[in-house]
Motif scaffolding. Structure first.
Motif, PDB file in Angstrom:
ATOM      1  N   LEU A  30      -2.646   3.289   1.647  1.00 23.28           N
ATOM      2  CA  LEU A  30      -1.300   2.732   1.715  1.00 23.28           C
ATOM      3  C   LEU A  30      -0.847   2.201   0.367  1.00 23.28           C
ATOM      4  CD1 LEU A  30      -1.797   0.783   5.024  1.00 23.28           C
ATOM      5  CD2 LEU A  30      -0.578   2.932   4.721  1.00 23.28           C
ATOM      6  N   PRO A  31       0.409   2.460   0.025  1.00 22.50           N
ATOM      7  CA  PRO A  31       0.958   1.852  -1.179  1.00 22.50           C
ATOM      8  C   PRO A  31       1.044   0.331  -1.006  1.00 22.50           C
ATOM      9  CG  PRO A  31       2.439   3.544  -0.304  1.00 22.50           C
ATOM     10  CD  PRO A  31       1.353   3.332   0.696  1.00 22.50           C
ATOM     11  N   GLU A  32       1.097  -0.353  -2.106  1.00 24.42           N
ATOM     12  CA  GLU A  32       1.263  -1.797  -2.071  1.00 24.42           C
ATOM     13  C   GLU A  32       2.552  -2.142  -1.321  1.00 24.42           C
ATOM     14  OE1 GLU A  32       1.707  -5.410  -5.312  1.00 24.42           O
ATOM     15  OE2 GLU A  32       0.947  -3.468  -5.956  1.00 24.42           O
ATOM     16  N   ASN A  33       2.554  -3.255  -0.642  1.00 22.94           N
ATOM     17  CA  ASN A  33       3.719  -3.749   0.104  1.00 22.94           C
ATOM     18  C   ASN A  33       4.157  -2.815   1.225  1.00 22.94           C
ATOM     19  OD1 ASN A  33       4.010  -6.201  -1.207  1.00 22.94           O
ATOM     20  ND2 ASN A  33       5.166  -5.260  -2.866  1.00 22.94           N
ATOM     21  N   THR A  34       3.188  -2.282   1.956  1.00 22.49           N
ATOM     22  CA  THR A  34       3.464  -1.453   3.123  1.00 22.49           C
ATOM     23  C   THR A  34       2.778  -2.089   4.319  1.00 22.49           C
ATOM     24  OG1 THR A  34       3.538   0.541   1.780  1.00 22.49           O
ATOM     25  CG2 THR A  34       3.235   0.839   4.137  1.00 22.49           C
TER      26      THR A  34
END
Length: 96
Positions: A30-34
């Motif tokens: 997952l990308p950051e802030n997801t």
């Protein structure tokens, strides 16, 4: 604020579907802030506790709401910022 993506899954009474989503989510890079948020439309025909526990055990935001308006009612609640527990702190929303 950095861009934040929220994946919102609307469920009703199919616990096995939620289990599959959680299993898939745990395997994602997952990308950051997801984050994943589960919106559970409920009524009096079944026990919501197993759904809530599965989410809590996997650090997934669980939001229970009365099943008024089905999934489109939940989307309206989010867009109108009236769904308790669903913070309006996102830039991108994937509605499932």
């Amino acid at each position: 604020m950095k861009n934040k993506t929220v994946v919102a899954i609307i469920i009703y009474n199919r616990f096995s579907n939620l289990q599959r989503w959680v299993d898939c989510w745990k395997q994602c890079e997952l990308p950051e802030n997801t984050e994943l948020r589960v919106i559970h439309n409920t009524d009096t025909t079944f026990n919501p506790e197993p759904y809530k526990k599965l989410c809590e055990d996997n650090q997934i935001i669980y939001i229970r709401r009365q099943n008024i308006g089905f999934d489109i009612g939940a989307l309206q609640d989010v867009c109108r910022e009236r769904l308790t527990g669903f913070d309006n702190d996102w830039n991108y929303l994937l509605w499932i």
